[in-house]
Design an enzyme around this catalytic site. Structure first.
Site, mmCIF file in Angstrom:
data_model
loop_
_atom_site.group_PDB
_atom_site.id
_atom_site.type_symbol
_atom_site.label_atom_id
_atom_site.label_comp_id
_atom_site.label_asym_id
_atom_site.label_seq_id
_atom_site.Cartn_x
_atom_site.Cartn_y
_atom_site.Cartn_z
ATOM 1 C CG ASP A 261 30.731 46.007 37.374
ATOM 2 O OD1 ASP A 261 30.138 47.013 37.213
ATOM 3 O OD2 ASP A 261 31.688 45.613 37.526
ATOM 4 C CE LYS A 283 32.807 51.538 33.701
ATOM 5 N NZ LYS A 283 32.353 50.928 34.849
ATOM 6 N N GLY A 315 34.819 39.603 39.901
ATOM 7 C CA GLY A 315 36.374 39.227 40.345
ATOM 8 C C GLY A 315 36.442 40.161 41.729
ATOM 9 C CG ASP A 316 39.554 42.068 44.702
ATOM 10 O OD1 ASP A 316 39.331 41.368 45.956
ATOM 11 O OD2 ASP A 316 39.723 43.321 44.779
ATOM 12 C CB ILE A 319 41.948 43.358 40.836
ATOM 13 C CG1 ILE A 319 42.878 43.226 42.106
ATOM 14 C CG2 ILE A 319 42.859 43.073 39.607
ATOM 15 C CD1 ILE A 319 43.282 41.831 42.262
ATOM 16 C CB THR A 344 41.250 38.692 41.010
ATOM 17 O OG1 THR A 344 41.511 39.377 39.529
ATOM 18 C CG2 THR A 344 42.599 38.123 41.412
ATOM 19 C CG MET A 398 39.232 43.590 30.770
ATOM 20 S SD MET A 398 39.156 45.174 31.735
ATOM 21 C CE MET A 398 40.749 45.478 32.413
#
Length: 494
Positions: A261, A283, A315-316, A319, A344, A398
């Site tokens: 990511d 993304k 993170g995780d 989640i 996370t 976010m």
């Protein structure tokens, strides 16, 4: 015919060695240990682990608790409470002594040489014919590390590093390889086909433990030159590479392809296998990127081609990482997968602040809530009354662009305007910053979609002790300027 040695003009194939690493097979062989001390007991335990029959000559002093416990466990240890004699070394495969004096050390080393037995005198390297290195045990795979006595602490540090890279399941793969040797030899003559099989085997050996059908699966891969692929979802944590789990590092080291990511840090990618192909599939809200169906299709195609794929998520994975959609796509195609959890970002921010999100004087529950909906506005179907409960700690992920609407919604549902709030930016990275504010002041920290920053919003009374001057004293706010870092894009051959 007289053989004449010839001087090679090219460089030697191996550089100078301070010692020769040799692995002795001591199974059912006699080993002599002179001394009953705790140090001697540790060496005796190592010898027992190899299957040796250990003869301990403990002397007339009291036998240490460690040595007595070793014998009591039923190990192949015989203890005599007398001193050693030169004749005790006859027909021994190895001899070790914990000598009390230089004179005894010299005598023991001389007796061992006369008997033709390799010897070690504990902590007296000048009287040793061999040394004990630091061991990484994945038997039948055994790694020995030596610094030739120069820096034993360095050897221990190297062992710790290797331990993180060699999974415990490597022992099971090595045992499986031993079982398959005859079967492989019968099926293929030495050459490309046999080598291809063992390359497939090695590719698997750093992954999950072999399943019951692992051997058949490896042999089935011979038809088209590939074996069945596998996808491992790995949590990359908030950005700090040192926060990865050992299992995550091993997965990165075993990967053929890494789909990562946009928020995954370069520090984490640096821990991956150098030969692995790395593909950015990030993304980000308000920015162009891969569509979810494109990521799904890519994972499936790579796995069907026999690749070991790591789906590396910030993170995780479980989640706000859309792992559920990707797992469902894999399961629909019958592709194996597993998940390695990560830290996370919300928990990382709490750790950075030294805040318990569920401090019993402040909060009865903690909630992780998405900061925006698919359409880009406030998240739908959120129980704002529950989040506005003063006994709840809430972390919005976010939520940078929606900071103002989030504050308005909570105040409208009864949350006090002076409720403590922290805004975390780029947690776990060099550009990390954590800003204290209140619910009323939260809109001032709204971040535009183009900022490229990962923003967390923590709301609740647990953050009161880490606001204002207290936060400044801990030097949590490092910098408000984003530190740009080069991104790794697709590389390597696929």
């Amino acid at each position: 015919m007289k053989l004449v040695s010839r001087q090679r003009n090219d460089a030697s194939r191996i550089a100078s060695l301070s010692v020769l690493p040799v692995f002795l097979d001591l199974a059912q062989k006699r080993a002599v240990v002179a001394g009953g001390s705790a140090a001697a007991a540790w060496k005796a335990e190592l010898l027992c682990a190899t299957g040796a029959r250990v003869h301990v000559l403990a002397g007339t002093d009291a036998v240490s608790e460690e040595m007595a416990a070793l014998a009591a466990r039923g190990e192949a240890v015989t203890i005599e409470t007398r001193g050693w004699q030169a004749s005790d070394l006859a027909c021994a495969a190895i001899a070790i002594a914990d000598a009390e004096t230089d004179e005894e050390a010299i005598a023991f080393a001389a007796a061992a040489r006369a008997a033709g037995v390799p010897c070690n005198v504990i902590d007296r390297p000048e009287h040793c014919q061999f040394q004990f290195g630091t061991i990484v045990n994945r038997s039948p795979v055994v790694v020995g590390i030596s610094t030739s006595g120069a820096a034993p602490i360095l050897g221990q540090a190297i062992r710790r590093r290797i331990e993180t890279l060699l999974p415990p399941t490597l022992a099971e793969w090595a045992a499986l390889g031993q079982q398959l040797r005859d079967r492989v030899a019968q099926r293929w003559q030495p050459g490309p086909a046999r080598r291809a099989f063992w390359e497939r085997f090695v590719d698997r050996a750093f992954g999950p433990a072999p399943q019951a059908d692992a051997a058949d699966d490896l042999f089935d891969g011979d038809g088209d030159g590939t074996a069945r692929g596998h996808v491992t979802f790995v949590g990359a944590g908030p950005g700090d590479g040192e926060l990865l789990t050992l299992k995550a590092v091993r997965a990165l080291q075993a990967a053929d392809v890494i789909l990562f990511d946009d928020l995954v840090s370069d520090a984490v990618l640096e821990l991956a296998r150098r030969e692995a192909r790395r593909i950015l599939v990030g993304k980000r809200a308000g920015r162009p990127g891969c569509q979810q169906h494109e990521i799904n299709d890519m994972m499936i195609a790579l796995a069907k081609a026999g690749r070991r794929v790591v789906r590396l998520k910030s993170g995780d994975p479980m989640i706000f990482g859309r792992a559920g959609e990707e797992i469902a796509a894999l399961e629909a195609e019958g592709i194996g997968h597993d998940v390695v959890p990560g830290i996370t970002a919300g928990l990382a921010m709490a750790a950075r602040l030294g805040v318990s999100l569920t401090h019993r004087d402040c909060a009865k529950s903690v909630r992780f809530v998405t900061g925006h909906s698919k359409a880009g506005g406030l998240p739908r179907d959120v129980d704002w009354d529950a989040i506005a409960d003063p006994s709840t700690t809430t972390i919005f992920y976010m939520g940078g662009r929606m900071a103002g609407p989030i504050a308005s919604a909570l105040i409208a549902h009864g949350m006090a305007a002076d409720t403590p709030v922290v805004v975390g930016v780029d947690i776990g990275r060099a550009s990390e910053a954590i800003h204290p504010t209140t619910l009323a002041g939260l809109p001032a920290f709204a971040a535009p979609a183009s900022s490229g920053q990962a923003v967390l919003i923590g709301i609740g009374t647990v953050f009161a002790a880490r606001s204002g001057a207290a936060l400044a004293r801990r030097r949590i706010v490092r910098s408000e300027a984003r530190i740009a870092a080069p991104r790794l894009v697709a590389s390597g051959a696929g």
